[in-house]
Design a protein around this motif. Structure first.
Motif, mmCIF file in Angstrom:
data_model
loop_
_atom_site.group_PDB
_atom_site.id
_atom_site.type_symbol
_atom_site.label_atom_id
_atom_site.label_comp_id
_atom_site.label_asym_id
_atom_site.label_seq_id
_atom_site.Cartn_x
_atom_site.Cartn_y
_atom_site.Cartn_z
ATOM 1 N N ARG A 1 71.414 -11.026 64.898
ATOM 2 C CA ARG A 1 70.870 -12.027 63.982
ATOM 3 C C ARG A 1 71.902 -12.268 62.872
ATOM 4 N N ILE A 2 71.596 -13.231 61.984
ATOM 5 C CA ILE A 2 72.500 -13.447 60.856
ATOM 6 C C ILE A 2 72.248 -12.428 59.745
ATOM 7 N N GLY A 3 71.151 -11.674 59.865
ATOM 8 C CA GLY A 3 70.807 -10.655 58.887
ATOM 9 C C GLY A 3 69.360 -10.249 59.072
ATOM 10 N N VAL A 4 68.937 -9.250 58.312
ATOM 11 C CA VAL A 4 67.542 -8.823 58.335
ATOM 12 C C VAL A 4 67.030 -8.684 56.907
ATOM 13 N N ASP A 5 65.734 -8.929 56.777
ATOM 14 C CA ASP A 5 65.021 -8.738 55.509
ATOM 15 C C ASP A 5 65.754 -9.422 54.349
ATOM 16 N N ASP A 6 66.069 -8.671 53.311
ATOM 17 C CA ASP A 6 66.658 -9.273 52.117
ATOM 18 C C ASP A 6 68.189 -9.231 52.116
ATOM 19 N N GLN A 7 68.791 -8.965 53.244
ATOM 20 C CA GLN A 7 70.256 -8.932 53.295
ATOM 21 C C GLN A 7 70.849 -10.283 52.909
ATOM 22 N N ASP A 8 71.988 -10.236 52.252
ATOM 23 C CA ASP A 8 72.805 -11.423 52.029
ATOM 24 C C ASP A 8 73.491 -11.735 53.355
ATOM 25 N N LYS B 1 67.454 -15.067 60.326
ATOM 26 C CA LYS B 1 67.198 -13.698 59.920
ATOM 27 C C LYS B 1 66.064 -13.125 60.768
ATOM 28 N N ALA B 2 65.976 -11.816 60.813
ATOM 29 C CA ALA B 2 64.800 -11.132 61.348
ATOM 30 C C ALA B 2 64.118 -10.407 60.184
ATOM 31 N N TRP B 3 62.820 -10.539 60.119
ATOM 32 C CA TRP B 3 62.043 -9.825 59.107
ATOM 33 C C TRP B 3 61.339 -8.679 59.812
ATOM 34 N N LEU B 4 61.727 -7.462 59.452
ATOM 35 C CA LEU B 4 61.253 -6.286 60.162
ATOM 36 C C LEU B 4 59.841 -5.895 59.769
ATOM 37 N N GLU B 5 59.360 -6.404 58.659
ATOM 38 C CA GLU B 5 57.972 -6.170 58.265
ATOM 39 C C GLU B 5 57.350 -7.503 57.889
ATOM 40 N N PRO C 1 63.422 -7.771 67.023
ATOM 41 C CA PRO C 1 62.686 -7.216 65.893
ATOM 42 C C PRO C 1 61.346 -6.574 66.259
ATOM 43 N N SER C 2 61.094 -6.289 67.538
ATOM 44 C CA SER C 2 59.777 -5.793 67.926
ATOM 45 C C SER C 2 59.512 -4.406 67.346
ATOM 46 N N ASP C 3 58.220 -4.061 67.248
ATOM 47 C CA ASP C 3 57.836 -2.751 66.717
ATOM 48 C C ASP C 3 58.409 -1.627 67.569
ATOM 49 N N ARG C 4 58.404 -1.822 68.892
ATOM 50 C CA ARG C 4 58.914 -0.786 69.793
ATOM 51 C C ARG C 4 60.395 -0.525 69.540
ATOM 52 N N VAL C 5 61.122 -1.596 69.297
ATOM 53 C CA VAL C 5 62.550 -1.457 69.017
ATOM 54 C C VAL C 5 62.770 -0.790 67.666
ATOM 55 N N GLN C 6 61.967 -1.168 66.672
ATOM 56 C CA GLN C 6 62.126 -0.571 65.349
ATOM 57 C C GLN C 6 61.835 0.921 65.374
ATOM 58 N N SER C 7 60.823 1.316 66.159
ATOM 59 C CA SER C 7 60.482 2.732 66.210
ATOM 60 C C SER C 7 61.603 3.549 66.834
ATOM 61 N N GLY C 8 62.417 2.893 67.651
ATOM 62 C CA GLY C 8 63.555 3.574 68.247
ATOM 63 C C GLY C 8 64.829 3.409 67.457
ATOM 64 N N THR C 9 64.758 2.755 66.320
ATOM 65 C CA THR C 9 65.897 2.507 65.431
ATOM 66 C C THR C 9 67.040 1.818 66.164
ATOM 67 N N PHE C 10 66.701 0.749 66.880
ATOM 68 C CA PHE C 10 67.755 -0.077 67.454
ATOM 69 C C PHE C 10 67.309 -1.523 67.389
ATOM 70 N N GLY C 11 68.004 -2.417 68.113
ATOM 71 C CA GLY C 11 67.699 -3.830 67.954
ATOM 72 C C GLY C 11 68.135 -4.316 66.588
#
Length: 329
Positions: free
Chosen positions: A135-142, A168-172, A95-105
């Motif tokens: 992960r089992i999900g991210v943010d508000d995913q079921d 879960k991973a929380w991206l923000e 969930p790192s910022d670097r990974v998010q900026s590249g739209t992966f992870g």
């Protein structure tokens, strides 16, 4: 289901480099080891030997890749296979910022169809297993829907195994460190995934502290993955081969381990490296034993000085009492 790895050491950024893996391999000959995540673009265009090189004794060892382009992931997988890796793993959990900026992870949990495309591309490029760590999900995913959807799609694409970090991973709002600790663990969710994938390899990761914990998970899933516990207290890996692979139980020869690490460090230094590159992964090796504090002090000071040689390892080991007892505060 031919993929069989009951115990693995997780990919950990800044930690599971080649020196760390060499240490872990001296402690367990059988556990599956993972690299740090390598971005596909770097594997293609970067300094390959520095990024991908490893000691032949590390087998079985898996290369974890991150990326968001199927062609680049396929090419990076092909390069990894050429280096001799035993498995290619796709990161769908960082969930790192670097990974998010590249739209992966972990971001890819939101687009399982893309993950499936990546798996298809990598499977077409290599003959070794291609696996996914998520992960089992991210943010508000079921998580019931998100994890099942991802699993169904990557299995249909030919993934050989799915390793699931049971949070879960929380991206923000949460840092990468907080994402390893704050979202609650939900082992039961991973167990349910295994229940609907009886003939597929499902492994579990997250918060596993001991070999006993890992063994208990194997009543429900196919593999357990140790992360920070293996790094901070690597000595626990000395019991893996007998507990999980049927090797005869024996007293581990830590003197031989130190000799092996000193010889390895000497080779690294001769090639232009520094002792501290190796010893930084060894600080927690004797956790809980008398002399462990002095061991840590020597490795944290003497081993980091310019020009330090492998003799520092033997000096530090001389301070450790392997007969047991209570470590001083």
């Amino acid at each position: 289901m031919t993929y069989r790895h009951p115990l693995a050491v997780a990919p950990m950024m800044d930690w599971t480099d080649r020196h760390c893996r060499f240490l872990h391999r001296q402690l367990t000959r059988r556990a599956l080891l993972y690299t740090e995540m390598v971005v596909a673009e770097a594997a293609i265009h970067g300094a390959r030997e520095r990024l991908l090189g490893f000691d032949r004794t590390e087998h079985p060892v898996a290369l974890q890749l991150g990326g968001s382009d199927p062609q680049k992931l396929a090419e990076a997988a092909r390069i990894g296979e050429g280096f001799g890796y035993d498995e290619i793993n796709l990161n769908v959990g960082c969930p790192s910022d670097r990974v998010q900026s590249g739209t992966f992870g972990a971001c890819l949990m939101k687009t399982p169809e893309l993950v499936a495309q990546f798996v298809t591309a990598m499977k077409s490029a290599v003959a070794i297993p291609v696996t996914v760590k998520c992960r089992i999900g991210v943010d508000d995913q079921d998580t019931e829907v998100a994890l099942d959807s991802l699993a169904d799609m990557v299995h249909a694409a030919g993934a050989d195994a799915l390793w699931v970090h049971a949070r879960k991973a929380w991206l923000e709002g949460l840092s990468p460190k907080e994402n390893r600790e704050i979202p609650p663990l939900d082992y039961e969710r991973v167990y349910r995934l295994k229940g609907r994938n009886e003939n597929r390899f499902i492994g579990i990761n997250g918060g596993i502290q001991t070999l006993q914990d890992a063994s208990a998970h194997l009543d429900h899933v196919d593999g357990a993955m140790l992360g920070r516990a293996a790094y901070h207290t690597p000595g626990i890996l000395a019991g893996v081969d007998s507990a999980f692979y049927g090797a005869p139980a024996r007293d581990f020869d830590f003197a031989a381990l130190i000799d092996a690490m000193a010889a390895y460090a000497a080779r690294h230094i001769a090639n232009g490296g520094r002792l501290g590159h190796v010893t930084r992964h060894m600080v927690g090796l004797f956790h809980g034993l008398p002399g462990a504090r002095r061991w840590r002090q020597i490795l944290s000071t003497d081993a980091t000085r310019p020009g330090a040689g492998p003799d520092v390892l033997h000096a530090a080991f001389a301070a450790v009492d392997l007969t047991g007892g209570e470590e001083a505060a």
